[in-house]
Enzyme design. Sequence first.
Site, PDB file in Angstrom:
ATOM      1  N   ARG A   1      37.442  37.323  27.838  1.00  0.00           N
ATOM      2  CA  ARG A   1      36.775  38.530  27.352  1.00  0.00           C
ATOM      3  C   ARG A   1      35.310  38.200  27.108  1.00  0.00           C
ATOM      4  O   ARG A   1      34.983  37.101  26.612  1.00  0.00           O
ATOM      5  CB  ARG A   1      37.406  39.024  26.047  1.00  0.00           C
ATOM      6  CG  ARG A   1      38.732  39.758  26.223  1.00  0.00           C
ATOM      7  CD  ARG A   1      38.565  41.118  26.929  1.00  0.00           C
ATOM      8  NE  ARG A   1      39.819  41.850  27.029  1.00  0.00           N
ATOM      9  CZ  ARG A   1      40.671  41.789  28.069  1.00  0.00           C
ATOM     10  NH1 ARG A   1      40.384  41.018  29.108  1.00  0.00           N
ATOM     11  NH2 ARG A   1      41.774  42.492  28.068  1.00  0.00           N
TER      12      ARG A   1
ATOM     13  N   GLU B   1      30.590  45.249  28.304  1.00  0.00           N
ATOM     14  CA  GLU B   1      31.099  45.793  29.548  1.00  0.00           C
ATOM     15  C   GLU B   1      31.128  47.319  29.539  1.00  0.00           C
ATOM     16  O   GLU B   1      31.529  47.885  28.522  1.00  0.00           O
ATOM     17  CB  GLU B   1      32.546  45.265  29.719  1.00  0.00           C
ATOM     18  CG  GLU B   1      32.817  44.723  31.076  1.00  0.00           C
ATOM     19  CD  GLU B   1      34.142  43.993  31.129  1.00  0.00           C
ATOM     20  OE1 GLU B   1      34.187  42.827  30.709  1.00  0.00           O
ATOM     21  OE2 GLU B   1      35.109  44.604  31.575  1.00  0.00           O
TER      22      GLU B   1
ATOM     23  N   HIS C   1      34.975  42.249  36.397  1.00  0.00           N
ATOM     24  CA  HIS C   1      36.304  42.240  35.742  1.00  0.00           C
ATOM     25  C   HIS C   1      37.440  42.447  36.762  1.00  0.00           C
ATOM     26  O   HIS C   1      38.177  43.428  36.692  1.00  0.00           O
ATOM     27  CB  HIS C   1      36.367  43.299  34.621  1.00  0.00           C
ATOM     28  CG  HIS C   1      37.383  42.951  33.558  1.00  0.00           C
ATOM     29  ND1 HIS C   1      37.247  43.314  32.239  1.00  0.00           N
ATOM     30  CD2 HIS C   1      38.564  42.272  33.627  1.00  0.00           C
ATOM     31  CE1 HIS C   1      38.297  42.879  31.544  1.00  0.00           C
ATOM     32  NE2 HIS C   1      39.104  42.254  32.371  1.00  0.00           N
TER      33      HIS C   1
HETATM   34  C1  GLV Z   1      42.645  41.963  31.832  1.00  0.00           C
HETATM   35  O1  GLV Z   1      41.546  41.672  31.490  1.00  0.00           O
HETATM   36  C2  GLV Z   1      43.796  41.906  31.003  1.00  0.00           C
HETATM   37  O2  GLV Z   1      43.673  41.593  29.814  1.00  0.00           O
HETATM   38  O3  GLV Z   1      44.891  42.183  31.500  1.00  0.00           O
END
Ligand code: GLV
Length: 319
Positions: free
Chosen positions: A238, A267, A285
Amino acid sequence: MSRIVVTGCIPEVALEKLRAEHDVDAWTGPESISRGELLTRVAGADAVVSLLTERIDAELLDTAGPQLEAVANVAVGYDNIDVPACTDRGVIATNTPGVLTEATADITFGLILSATRRLSEGERLIRSGQDWKWGMFFLLGSGLQGKTLGIIGMGSIGKATARRAKAFGMRIVYQSRSTIASEVVAELGARRVELDELLATSDIVSLHCPYGPATHHLIGAEQLTAMKNSAYLINTARGPIINEAALVAALQEGHIAGAGLDVFENEPNVHFGLLELDNVVLVPHLGSATIETRTAMALLAADNALAVLSKQRPLTPIG
Ligand code: GLV
Protein backbone atom coordinates in the site's frame (compact mmCIF):
# COMPACT_ATOMS: atom_id res chain seq x y z
CA MET A 1 -34.15 -12.82 -0.90
CA SER A 2 -31.66 -10.29 0.43
CA ARG A 3 -30.38 -7.09 -1.17
CA ILE A 4 -26.70 -6.95 -2.12
CA VAL A 5 -24.98 -3.77 -3.24
CA VAL A 6 -21.83 -4.20 -5.35
CA THR A 7 -19.82 -0.97 -5.33
CA GLY A 8 -18.11 -1.35 -8.72
CA CYS A 9 -17.62 -3.54 -11.80
CA ILE A 10 -16.72 -7.15 -10.99
CA PRO A 11 -16.56 -10.19 -13.31
CA GLU A 12 -19.99 -11.29 -14.58
CA VAL A 13 -19.56 -14.84 -13.28
CA ALA A 14 -19.52 -13.52 -9.70
CA LEU A 15 -22.51 -11.25 -10.31
CA GLU A 16 -24.45 -14.22 -11.71
CA LYS A 17 -23.67 -16.22 -8.60
CA LEU A 18 -25.04 -13.44 -6.41
CA ARG A 19 -28.07 -12.84 -8.67
CA ALA A 20 -28.99 -16.54 -8.56
CA GLU A 21 -29.99 -16.10 -4.92
CA HIS A 22 -30.47 -12.41 -4.25
CA ASP A 23 -31.49 -9.01 -5.50
CA VAL A 24 -28.25 -7.38 -6.72
CA ASP A 25 -27.68 -3.66 -7.23
CA ALA A 26 -24.27 -3.36 -8.95
CA TRP A 27 -22.60 -0.09 -9.89
CA THR A 28 -21.44 -0.46 -13.49
CA GLY A 29 -20.46 3.12 -14.31
CA PRO A 30 -17.12 3.75 -16.07
CA GLU A 31 -15.95 5.90 -13.15
CA SER A 32 -15.81 4.81 -9.51
CA ILE A 33 -19.11 5.29 -7.72
CA SER A 34 -19.38 8.69 -6.02
CA ARG A 35 -19.69 8.76 -2.24
CA GLY A 36 -23.18 10.27 -2.47
CA GLU A 37 -24.40 7.60 -4.90
CA LEU A 38 -22.86 4.86 -2.75
CA LEU A 39 -24.60 6.12 0.40
CA THR A 40 -27.93 6.30 -1.45
CA ARG A 41 -27.56 2.75 -2.76
CA VAL A 42 -26.41 1.06 0.46
CA ALA A 43 -29.48 2.20 2.40
CA GLY A 44 -31.38 -0.98 3.25
CA ALA A 45 -28.67 -3.36 1.93
CA ASP A 46 -28.11 -6.73 3.62
CA ALA A 47 -24.61 -7.14 2.17
CA VAL A 48 -22.08 -4.92 0.45
CA VAL A 49 -19.49 -6.32 -1.95
CA SER A 50 -16.86 -3.58 -1.91
CA LEU A 51 -13.84 -2.63 -3.99
CA LEU A 52 -10.70 -1.21 -2.37
CA THR A 53 -11.51 2.21 -3.85
CA GLU A 54 -14.58 2.58 -1.60
CA ARG A 55 -14.34 3.65 2.03
CA ILE A 56 -16.50 1.49 4.27
CA ASP A 57 -16.77 3.49 7.49
CA ALA A 58 -19.20 4.13 10.33
CA GLU A 59 -21.17 6.65 8.27
CA LEU A 60 -21.72 4.12 5.49
CA LEU A 61 -22.58 1.29 7.89
CA ASP A 62 -25.13 3.48 9.68
CA THR A 63 -26.61 4.65 6.39
CA ALA A 64 -26.97 1.02 5.32
CA GLY A 65 -28.93 0.26 8.48
CA PRO A 66 -29.05 -2.41 11.20
CA GLN A 67 -30.05 -5.20 8.78
CA LEU A 68 -26.58 -5.06 7.14
CA GLU A 69 -24.85 -8.40 7.73
CA ALA A 70 -21.75 -8.50 5.53
CA VAL A 71 -19.08 -6.40 3.89
CA ALA A 72 -17.16 -8.56 1.42
CA ASN A 73 -14.08 -6.75 0.14
CA VAL A 74 -12.76 -7.80 -3.27
CA ALA A 75 -9.15 -7.33 -2.13
CA VAL A 76 -6.73 -8.85 0.34
CA GLY A 77 -5.89 -5.43 1.81
CA TYR A 78 -8.71 -3.97 3.88
CA ASP A 79 -7.44 -0.57 4.94
CA ASN A 80 -10.54 0.86 3.19
CA ILE A 81 -12.74 -0.83 5.81
CA ASP A 82 -13.21 0.33 9.39
CA VAL A 83 -13.21 -3.21 10.81
CA PRO A 84 -13.91 -2.20 14.46
CA ALA A 85 -16.92 -0.19 13.24
CA CYS A 86 -18.17 -3.32 11.45
CA THR A 87 -17.61 -5.47 14.55
CA ASP A 88 -19.43 -2.94 16.78
CA ARG A 89 -22.46 -3.20 14.51
CA GLY A 90 -22.36 -6.99 14.17
CA VAL A 91 -21.36 -6.74 10.49
CA ILE A 92 -18.99 -9.48 9.29
CA ALA A 93 -16.16 -8.18 7.12
CA THR A 94 -14.25 -10.45 4.74
CA ASN A 95 -11.32 -10.12 2.32
CA THR A 96 -9.76 -12.26 -0.43
CA PRO A 97 -6.42 -13.68 0.75
CA GLY A 98 -4.70 -16.52 -1.09
CA VAL A 99 -6.16 -16.15 -4.55
CA LEU A 100 -3.98 -13.17 -5.48
CA THR A 101 -0.74 -14.31 -3.87
CA GLU A 102 1.03 -15.56 -7.01
CA ALA A 103 -0.11 -12.67 -9.25
CA THR A 104 1.16 -10.13 -6.72
CA ALA A 105 4.48 -11.93 -6.27
CA ASP A 106 4.81 -12.00 -10.08
CA ILE A 107 4.34 -8.25 -10.36
CA THR A 108 6.79 -7.73 -7.51
CA PHE A 109 9.38 -9.55 -9.57
CA GLY A 110 8.32 -7.62 -12.67
CA LEU A 111 9.10 -4.41 -10.78
CA ILE A 112 12.37 -5.79 -9.42
CA LEU A 113 13.52 -6.72 -12.93
CA SER A 114 12.24 -3.49 -14.49
CA ALA A 115 13.99 -1.35 -11.91
CA THR A 116 17.30 -3.22 -11.72
CA ARG A 117 17.60 -3.84 -15.49
CA ARG A 118 16.24 -0.42 -16.49
CA LEU A 119 13.52 -1.85 -18.74
CA SER A 120 11.11 1.11 -18.53
CA GLU A 121 13.96 3.52 -19.07
CA GLY A 122 15.04 1.60 -22.18
CA GLU A 123 11.51 1.50 -23.54
CA ARG A 124 11.08 5.24 -22.97
CA LEU A 125 14.31 5.85 -24.84
CA ILE A 126 13.22 3.81 -27.88
CA ARG A 127 9.77 5.40 -27.96
CA SER A 128 11.30 8.88 -27.73
CA GLY A 129 12.88 8.30 -31.12
CA GLN A 130 16.40 9.04 -29.85
CA ASP A 131 19.33 7.40 -31.63
CA TRP A 132 20.76 4.40 -29.79
CA LYS A 133 22.98 1.43 -30.46
CA TRP A 134 24.36 -1.47 -28.47
CA GLY A 135 27.24 -0.35 -26.28
CA MET A 136 29.38 -1.98 -23.62
CA PHE A 137 28.25 0.53 -21.04
CA PHE A 138 24.81 1.37 -22.45
CA LEU A 139 21.98 1.31 -19.84
CA LEU A 140 23.84 -0.98 -17.47
CA GLY A 141 21.79 -2.27 -14.61
CA SER A 142 22.56 -4.59 -11.74
CA GLY A 143 22.09 -8.37 -11.55
CA LEU A 144 20.16 -10.34 -8.97
CA GLN A 145 22.31 -13.48 -8.58
CA GLY A 146 23.94 -13.52 -5.13
CA LYS A 147 22.22 -10.31 -4.03
CA THR A 148 20.10 -9.97 -0.90
CA LEU A 149 16.35 -9.44 -0.98
CA GLY A 150 14.89 -7.95 2.21
CA ILE A 151 11.22 -8.79 2.62
CA ILE A 152 9.18 -6.68 5.03
CA GLY A 153 6.05 -8.70 5.84
CA MET A 154 6.47 -12.46 5.41
CA GLY A 155 2.81 -13.37 4.83
CA SER A 156 1.78 -15.43 1.83
CA ILE A 157 2.78 -12.77 -0.74
CA GLY A 158 6.13 -12.23 1.00
CA LYS A 159 6.78 -15.99 0.94
CA ALA A 160 5.77 -16.30 -2.72
CA THR A 161 8.17 -13.45 -3.52
CA ALA A 162 10.89 -15.23 -1.53
CA ARG A 163 10.36 -18.43 -3.55
CA ARG A 164 10.91 -16.47 -6.76
CA ALA A 165 13.98 -14.78 -5.29
CA LYS A 166 15.44 -18.16 -4.39
CA ALA A 167 15.05 -19.29 -8.01
CA PHE A 168 16.97 -16.15 -9.06
CA GLY A 169 19.85 -17.16 -6.79
CA MET A 170 19.21 -14.45 -4.20
CA ARG A 171 19.78 -14.50 -0.46
CA ILE A 172 16.69 -13.69 1.58
CA VAL A 173 16.31 -11.83 4.84
CA TYR A 174 12.94 -10.90 6.26
CA GLN A 175 11.12 -9.05 8.96
CA SER A 176 7.73 -10.25 10.13
CA ARG A 177 5.25 -9.70 12.96
CA SER A 178 4.31 -13.36 13.08
CA THR A 179 6.37 -16.50 13.51
CA ILE A 180 7.13 -18.28 10.25
CA ALA A 181 7.13 -22.09 10.28
CA SER A 182 10.71 -23.36 10.53
CA GLU A 183 10.33 -25.68 7.52
CA VAL A 184 9.26 -22.71 5.36
CA VAL A 185 12.22 -20.65 6.56
CA ALA A 186 14.52 -23.61 5.88
CA GLU A 187 13.04 -24.25 2.40
CA LEU A 188 13.57 -20.60 1.46
CA GLY A 189 16.94 -20.34 3.18
CA ALA A 190 15.56 -17.14 4.68
CA ARG A 191 16.93 -15.40 7.77
CA ARG A 192 14.82 -13.32 10.13
CA VAL A 193 16.44 -9.98 11.02
CA GLU A 194 15.49 -6.67 12.66
CA LEU A 195 14.40 -3.85 10.36
CA ASP A 196 17.69 -1.95 10.85
CA GLU A 197 19.75 -4.90 9.67
CA LEU A 198 17.38 -5.60 6.78
CA LEU A 199 17.65 -2.02 5.54
CA ALA A 200 21.42 -1.89 5.92
CA THR A 201 22.16 -5.21 4.20
CA SER A 202 19.53 -5.64 1.46
CA ASP A 203 20.17 -4.90 -2.20
CA ILE A 204 16.44 -4.87 -2.75
CA VAL A 205 13.83 -4.08 -0.10
CA SER A 206 10.31 -5.27 -0.94
CA LEU A 207 7.22 -4.34 1.08
CA HIS A 208 4.54 -6.96 1.75
CA CYS A 209 3.06 -5.86 5.07
CA PRO A 210 -0.52 -4.67 5.57
CA TYR A 211 -1.16 -0.94 5.82
CA GLY A 212 -2.44 0.55 9.09
CA PRO A 213 -1.35 2.95 11.84
CA ALA A 214 1.62 0.67 12.68
CA THR A 215 2.99 0.75 9.14
CA HIS A 216 2.10 4.33 8.13
CA HIS A 217 5.35 5.84 6.72
CA LEU A 218 7.29 2.79 7.92
CA ILE A 219 9.78 3.79 5.24
CA GLY A 220 10.72 7.46 5.58
CA ALA A 221 13.86 9.58 5.29
CA GLU A 222 15.68 7.79 8.11
CA GLN A 223 15.04 4.30 6.71
CA LEU A 224 15.92 5.36 3.16
CA THR A 225 19.18 6.84 4.37
CA ALA A 226 19.91 3.55 6.18
CA MET A 227 19.62 1.62 2.89
CA LYS A 228 22.63 1.02 0.64
CA ASN A 229 23.19 3.66 -2.06
CA SER A 230 23.01 0.81 -4.58
CA ALA A 231 19.70 -0.58 -3.24
CA TYR A 232 16.20 -0.58 -4.73
CA LEU A 233 12.86 -0.20 -2.95
CA ILE A 234 9.82 -2.10 -4.25
CA ASN A 235 6.23 -1.52 -3.10
CA THR A 236 3.30 -3.71 -4.11
CA ALA A 237 1.56 -3.42 -0.71
CA ARG A 238 0.00 0.00 0.00
CA GLY A 239 1.28 3.44 -0.93
CA PRO A 240 1.26 5.19 2.48
CA ILE A 241 3.70 2.63 3.92
CA ILE A 242 6.29 4.85 2.20
CA ASN A 243 6.64 8.58 2.81
CA GLU A 244 6.57 9.45 -0.90
CA ALA A 245 8.14 12.91 -0.49
CA ALA A 246 11.05 11.31 1.38
CA LEU A 247 11.39 8.70 -1.36
CA VAL A 248 11.57 11.40 -4.04
CA ALA A 249 14.31 13.17 -2.06
CA ALA A 250 16.23 9.91 -1.51
CA LEU A 251 16.10 9.08 -5.23
CA GLN A 252 17.12 12.62 -6.21
CA GLU A 253 19.99 12.67 -3.73
CA GLY A 254 21.19 9.15 -4.59
CA HIS A 255 20.54 7.63 -1.15
CA ILE A 256 19.13 4.64 -3.03
CA ALA A 257 19.58 3.54 -6.65
CA GLY A 258 15.97 3.15 -7.69
CA ALA A 259 12.43 2.07 -6.92
CA GLY A 260 9.53 0.12 -8.37
CA LEU A 261 6.06 1.17 -7.27
CA ASP A 262 2.66 -0.41 -7.91
CA VAL A 263 0.90 1.64 -5.22
CA PHE A 264 0.99 5.31 -4.23
CA GLU A 265 0.48 7.42 -1.16
CA ASN A 266 -2.42 9.45 -2.59
CA GLU A 267 -3.68 7.03 -5.17
CA PRO A 268 -4.52 7.59 -8.01
CA ASN A 269 -2.35 10.72 -7.75
CA VAL A 270 1.38 10.17 -8.11
CA HIS A 271 3.89 12.54 -6.52
CA PHE A 272 5.07 14.87 -9.33
CA GLY A 273 8.68 14.32 -8.22
CA LEU A 274 8.44 10.62 -9.08
CA LEU A 275 7.24 11.43 -12.59
CA GLU A 276 10.43 13.36 -13.27
CA LEU A 277 12.79 10.60 -12.17
CA ASP A 278 14.19 7.98 -14.55
CA ASN A 279 15.25 5.56 -11.83
CA VAL A 280 11.75 4.69 -10.67
CA VAL A 281 9.32 2.31 -12.35
CA LEU A 282 5.67 3.28 -11.93
CA VAL A 283 2.72 0.98 -12.59
CA PRO A 284 -0.94 1.72 -11.76
CA HIS A 285 -1.87 -0.74 -8.96
CA LEU A 286 -1.80 -3.87 -11.15
CA GLY A 287 -0.71 -6.38 -8.48
CA SER A 288 -3.70 -8.68 -8.86
CA ALA A 289 -4.65 -7.61 -12.38
CA THR A 290 -4.89 -10.89 -14.26
CA ILE A 291 -8.16 -12.27 -15.61
CA GLU A 292 -7.74 -15.43 -13.56
CA THR A 293 -6.95 -13.64 -10.32
CA ARG A 294 -9.63 -10.96 -10.54
CA THR A 295 -12.20 -13.66 -11.34
CA ALA A 296 -11.08 -15.72 -8.34
CA MET A 297 -11.16 -12.65 -6.08
CA ALA A 298 -14.70 -11.71 -7.15
CA LEU A 299 -15.93 -15.30 -6.74
CA LEU A 300 -14.38 -15.55 -3.28
CA ALA A 301 -15.99 -12.26 -2.23
CA ALA A 302 -19.34 -13.45 -3.62
CA ASP A 303 -19.03 -16.75 -1.73
CA ASN A 304 -18.19 -14.84 1.45
CA ALA A 305 -21.26 -12.61 1.10
CA LEU A 306 -23.51 -15.58 0.29
CA ALA A 307 -22.19 -17.56 3.26
CA VAL A 308 -22.91 -14.75 5.73
CA LEU A 309 -26.40 -14.18 4.27
CA SER A 310 -27.16 -17.89 4.72
CA LYS A 311 -25.86 -17.79 8.32
CA GLN A 312 -22.73 -19.82 7.47
CA ARG A 313 -19.18 -18.96 8.44
CA PRO A 314 -17.55 -17.09 5.53
CA LEU A 315 -14.45 -18.63 3.93
CA THR A 316 -12.12 -15.73 4.68
CA PRO A 317 -13.32 -13.47 7.48
CA ILE A 318 -11.07 -10.59 8.51
CA GLY A 319 -9.43 -11.08 11.88
C1 GLV B 1 -4.94 -5.21 -3.85
O1 GLV B 1 -4.25 -4.25 -3.68
C2 GLV B 1 -5.51 -5.99 -2.80
O2 GLV B 1 -5.35 -5.64 -1.63
O3 GLV B 1 -6.16 -6.99 -3.11
